[in-house]
Motif scaffolding. Structure first.
Motif, PDB file in Angstrom:
ATOM      1  N   GLY A 212       0.813  -1.368   0.139  1.00 51.40           N
ATOM      2  CA  GLY A 212       0.073  -0.139  -0.124  1.00 51.40           C
ATOM      3  C   GLY A 212       0.800   1.400  -0.144  1.00 51.40           C
ATOM      4  N   ALA A 213       2.040   1.455  -0.111  1.00 57.56           N
ATOM      5  CA  ALA A 213       3.009   2.333  -0.359  1.00 57.56           C
ATOM      6  C   ALA A 213       2.891   3.086  -1.629  1.00 57.56           C
TER       7      ALA A 213
ATOM      8  N   ARG B 250       9.249   9.452  -2.824  1.00 57.32           N
ATOM      9  CA  ARG B 250       8.990   9.756  -4.162  1.00 57.32           C
ATOM     10  C   ARG B 250       8.662   8.349  -4.856  1.00 57.32           C
ATOM     11  N   SER B 251       7.817   8.448  -5.992  1.00 54.38           N
ATOM     12  CA  SER B 251       7.278   7.362  -6.763  1.00 54.38           C
ATOM     13  C   SER B 251       8.114   6.613  -7.494  1.00 54.38           C
ATOM     14  N   GLN B 252       9.114   7.342  -8.021  1.00 56.95           N
ATOM     15  CA  GLN B 252       9.970   6.559  -9.129  1.00 56.95           C
ATOM     16  C   GLN B 252      10.638   5.398  -8.563  1.00 56.95           C
ATOM     17  N   GLY B 253      10.812   5.097  -7.193  1.00 55.45           N
ATOM     18  CA  GLY B 253      11.571   4.002  -6.713  1.00 55.45           C
ATOM     19  C   GLY B 253      10.726   2.865  -6.762  1.00 55.45           C
ATOM     20  N   ILE B 254       9.405   2.976  -6.999  1.00 60.74           N
ATOM     21  CA  ILE B 254       8.499   1.621  -6.969  1.00 60.74           C
ATOM     22  C   ILE B 254       7.986   1.734  -8.318  1.00 60.74           C
TER      23      ILE B 254
ATOM     24  N   GLU C 109      -2.095  13.325 -11.073  1.00 64.10           N
ATOM     25  CA  GLU C 109      -1.177  12.461 -10.695  1.00 64.10           C
ATOM     26  C   GLU C 109      -0.800  12.587  -9.158  1.00 64.10           C
ATOM     27  N   GLY C 110      -1.817  13.155  -8.470  1.00 62.88           N
ATOM     28  CA  GLY C 110      -1.825  13.166  -7.151  1.00 62.88           C
ATOM     29  C   GLY C 110      -1.118  14.390  -6.863  1.00 62.88           C
ATOM     30  N   GLY C 111      -0.749  14.511  -5.385  1.00 61.40           N
ATOM     31  CA  GLY C 111      -0.138  13.432  -4.728  1.00 61.40           C
ATOM     32  C   GLY C 111      -1.509  12.819  -4.056  1.00 61.40           C
TER      33      GLY C 111
ATOM     34  N   ALA D  11       7.240  -1.675   3.789  1.00 60.47           N
ATOM     35  CA  ALA D  11       6.899  -1.492   5.226  1.00 60.47           C
ATOM     36  C   ALA D  11       6.953   0.152   5.326  1.00 60.47           C
ATOM     37  N   GLY D  12       7.336   0.415   6.631  1.00 56.42           N
ATOM     38  CA  GLY D  12       7.225   1.847   6.836  1.00 56.42           C
ATOM     39  C   GLY D  12       5.961   2.532   6.859  1.00 56.42           C
ATOM     40  N   ASP D  13       5.916   3.969   6.955  1.00 56.31           N
ATOM     41  CA  ASP D  13       4.778   4.529   7.152  1.00 56.31           C
ATOM     42  C   ASP D  13       4.559   5.439   5.806  1.00 56.31           C
ATOM     43  N   ALA D  14       4.835   5.065   4.675  1.00 62.46           N
ATOM     44  CA  ALA D  14       4.495   5.766   3.455  1.00 62.46           C
ATOM     45  C   ALA D  14       3.167   5.978   3.163  1.00 62.46           C
ATOM     46  N   GLN D  15       2.577   7.109   2.617  1.00 63.18           N
ATOM     47  CA  GLN D  15       1.536   7.372   2.167  1.00 63.18           C
ATOM     48  C   GLN D  15       0.840   6.340   1.327  1.00 63.18           C
ATOM     49  N   ARG D  16      -0.556   6.154   1.453  1.00 64.07           N
ATOM     50  CA  ARG D  16      -1.261   5.555   0.440  1.00 64.07           C
ATOM     51  C   ARG D  16      -1.519   6.340  -0.653  1.00 64.07           C
TER      52      ARG D  16
END
Length: 266
Positions: free
Chosen positions: A57-58, A64-68, A198-200, A226-231
């Protein structure tokens, strides 16, 4: 890339014809992607969102979104921009992602000309405070003038600075905050009917809560962070969840590219 679910046109009762070889594992051409993601033929505004999420769900990694994301995701990203009249983004996303003006792409030139569109989509930045750097290329070097969408209560000096930089100011709210539904209408009134956000997550959440999102293009990344990244969508929730219908599903290298539309689409 392969289709896991037939690409359909929900504005009719029949499935849209698949391009030759659609179901084979190969790289789709930009024309095939553009056909698959074409906006519905309606005179009404159509707000589409494009987001990416990990399995847990991150919506971002390290902010940033690039890493996923992946190469296929970026091809779809470019295709969606190539079809849109306007790209809508929140001020925080513009800052974090380093937004630049949308560029003209030869691959979409003929399609855009036939649809009566300019060479590239405009970029609309949503901001109540207008805390933006108007010296950035997004404002000083756009192929199509950048718009800033704000409320009537925004600081007068920031509105003046935006206009001085060449941006078009769109008032879409009575106070300092932007009314999401009014933003959609105001942009459509300027001929920007094919809308892409495109959000965020905060801005997308506002569109969802206002009930004005027509379509979600969601890339599901086969990653766990994991972690607490935004949905992909944040902010206030809706009283009753709105169910969307799956329009198409593509796959490449474990990434799933889903397209979901409102179930009340005629």
């Amino acid at each position: 890339m392969r289709s896991l679910f037939p690409v359909t046109d929900l504005t009719t009762t029949a499935a849209a014809p698949d391009p030759p070889g659609l179901l084979t594992d190969r790289e789709w051409s930009l024309d095939e992607l553009a056909d698959a993601y074409a906006y519905p033929a309606t005179g009404d505004p159509w707000l589409r969102a494009n987001m990416v999420s990990t399995l847990d769900g991150a919506a971002q990694h390290d902010g940033r979104s690039q890493g996923i994301s992946c190469a296929a995701d970026m091809r779809i990203f470019g295709t969606l921009r190539g079809l849109a009249d306007v790209v809508i983004a929140g001020a925080e996303t513009v800052r974090l992602e380093g937004y630049r003006p949308a560029r003209a792409r030869e691959a979409f030139a003929g399609r855009r000309a036939a649809a009566g569109q300019g060479p590239a989509p405009a970029v609309a930045v949503v901001s109540g405070s207008l805390d933006l750097d108007f010296s950035l290329p997004l404002f000083t070097e756009p192929l199509v003038p950048t718009l800033v969408v704000t409320g009537a209560g925004a600081p007068a000096d920031r509105i003046a600075a935006a206009r001085k930089a060449g941006a078009e100011v769109v008032i879409a709210g009575e106070g300092a905050r932007v009314d999401p539904a009014r933003a959609v209408r105001e942009l459509a009134d300027r001929g920007l009917r094919r809308q892409l956000t495109e959000g965020g997550p905060r801005l997308l959440g506002q569109f969802v809560a206002a009930g004005v999102l027509d379509e979600l293009c969601l890339t599901l990344s086969p990653m766990l962070t994991a972690g607490d990244a935004q949905r992909i969508a944040g902010g206030p929730g809706v009283t009753v969840p709105e169910r969307f219908a799956l329009a198409s599903l593509l796959e490449e290298d474990g990434f799933l590219f889903g397209r979901y539309r409102r179930r009340d689409v005629p």
